[in-house]
Design a protein around this motif. Structure first.
Motif, PDB file in Angstrom:
ATOM      1  N   HIS A 100      32.971  39.690  -1.377  1.00 13.59           N
ATOM      2  CA  HIS A 100      33.880  40.748  -1.790  1.00 13.59           C
ATOM      3  C   HIS A 100      33.455  42.137  -1.315  1.00 13.59           C
ATOM      4  CE1 HIS A 100      35.468  38.002  -5.228  1.00 13.59           C
ATOM      5  NE2 HIS A 100      36.102  37.801  -4.093  1.00 13.59           N
ATOM      6  N   THR A 101      32.307  42.227  -0.648  1.00 12.63           N
ATOM      7  CA  THR A 101      31.903  43.505  -0.056  1.00 12.63           C
ATOM      8  C   THR A 101      32.264  43.564   1.418  1.00 12.63           C
ATOM      9  OG1 THR A 101      29.676  42.799   0.629  1.00 12.63           O
ATOM     10  CG2 THR A 101      29.952  43.567  -1.651  1.00 12.63           C
ATOM     11  N   GLY A 102      32.848  42.466   1.935  1.00 18.21           N
ATOM     12  CA  GLY A 102      33.216  42.422   3.342  1.00 18.21           C
ATOM     13  C   GLY A 102      32.129  41.887   4.248  1.00 18.21           C
ATOM     14  N   LYS A 103      31.024  41.402   3.689  1.00 17.98           N
ATOM     15  CA  LYS A 103      29.939  40.856   4.499  1.00 17.98           C
ATOM     16  C   LYS A 103      30.272  39.421   4.909  1.00 17.98           C
ATOM     17  CE  LYS A 103      25.027  39.624   4.387  1.00 17.98           C
ATOM     18  NZ  LYS A 103      23.796  39.563   3.542  1.00 17.98           N
ATOM     19  N   VAL A 104      30.146  39.131   6.200  1.00 19.98           N
ATOM     20  CA  VAL A 104      30.361  37.787   6.706  1.00 19.98           C
ATOM     21  C   VAL A 104      29.094  36.979   6.441  1.00 19.98           C
ATOM     22  CG1 VAL A 104      30.772  36.364   8.748  1.00 19.98           C
ATOM     23  CG2 VAL A 104      31.996  38.537   8.472  1.00 19.98           C
ATOM     24  N   VAL A 105      29.220  35.902   5.671  1.00 19.30           N
ATOM     25  CA  VAL A 105      28.055  35.080   5.320  1.00 19.30           C
ATOM     26  C   VAL A 105      28.039  33.769   6.101  1.00 19.30           C
ATOM     27  CG1 VAL A 105      27.877  36.087   3.031  1.00 19.30           C
ATOM     28  CG2 VAL A 105      29.243  34.026   3.348  1.00 19.30           C
TER      29      VAL A 105
END
Length: 279
Positions: A102-107
């Protein structure tokens, strides 16, 4: 246990949630999937997300890198799968999907995320834990209709599917959604509805059921916008479906299940014609 449709009072046999499900046993009819493992569930969701993107391509919803579809991960609900940035809808496949938080980080995945997609979808998914999927694209008729800043009128059975089940969002109309606060304003509007018309921007749909439902109702909403614009262009005043009849139609043809069911025809066509989507 028999089910009773909330608004109409129609009683359905055990195991049926829609009047469209056949009463006669043994007939070929789409069935909701069941999964033996989380990994099987995840693979299913990813394949349907890809199919939704391919369906958008078939509908001509591409506009450069604009447009983003998401489905919540079944094991980690704080993460969602989405189409990669700057890849045409027709080229989205299982192997190039990305998983983001939800922070926009691609995991998971190698492609970048669409900033506007993160801002809008992450806010909706985070604020509404029951929403599992969301769709947005820059379409011709939806964008044109959104400039009017008004809801759809119940001009037909198809439009009645959205009666009292969509909203018009006027906040930051026409301003590109790249700041987090814009996402929160959109999220606030998605309380208890499946669709939104964002003024001077376009259409958004969300589903508490499936990516198939979210995708089909987006296709349906775009079509309804086109039809209403065509009617308004005649200068004639249409005869509207009455509120009572509109609610009755929405109960039978506007549910999440019906959206899922409609999409099964699209799924079958894509499986037969675009096997590369599973790569």
């Amino acid at each position: 246990m028999a089910a009773v449709l909330e608004k109409t009072g129609i009683v359905l046999d055990e195991g049926r949630v829609s009047i469209y499900q056949p009463e006669q046993k043994g007939l070929i009819f789409p069935e909701l999937p069941q999964f033996a493992s989380v990994s099987a569930h995840r693979q299913h969701l990813k394949e349907r997300l890809v199919a939704a993107c391919r369906a958008f391509a078939l509908q001509g919803y591409d506009y450069g890198f604009a447009g983003h579809l998401t489905i919540r991960d079944p094991e980690n609900p704080g993460l969602y799968w989405t189409n990669p940035m700057a890849i045409h809808f027709s080229q989205v496949k299982v192997s190039n999907l990305i998983l983001a938080d939800h922070t926009g980080k691609v995991v998971e995945g190698t492609h970048a995320i669409n900033r506007a997609g993160f801002v809008l979808h992450a806010a909706v998914h985070e604020q509404h834990q029951d929403i599992v999927a969301m769709c947005h694209a820059h379409t011709v008729y939806g964008t044109a209709f959104a400039a009017l800043g008004k809801p759809l009128a119940p001009i037909s059975q198809d439009a009645a599917a959205f009666f009292e089940d969509h909203v018009v969002i006027g906040d930051e109309a026409g301003q590109v959604a790249v700041e987090v606060k814009a996402g929160h304003k959109v999220a606030n509007a998605f309380a208890g509805v499946k669709a939104a018309i964002h003024q001077n921007h376009g259409l958004l749909t969300a589903s508490r059921h499936s990516i198939e439902a979210a995708a089909f109702w987006f296709i349906a909403l775009e079509r309804c916008c086109q039809q209403q614009l065509m009617i308004e262009a005649t200068g004639q005043t249409p005869r509207l479906v009455t509120p009572e009849r509109a609610r009755y139609s929405r109960e039978h043809v506007g549910s999440e299940y019906i959206g899922w069911l409609h999409f099964q025809t699209i799924w079958d066509q894509l499986v037969a014609t675009q096997p590369d989507m599973f790569d």
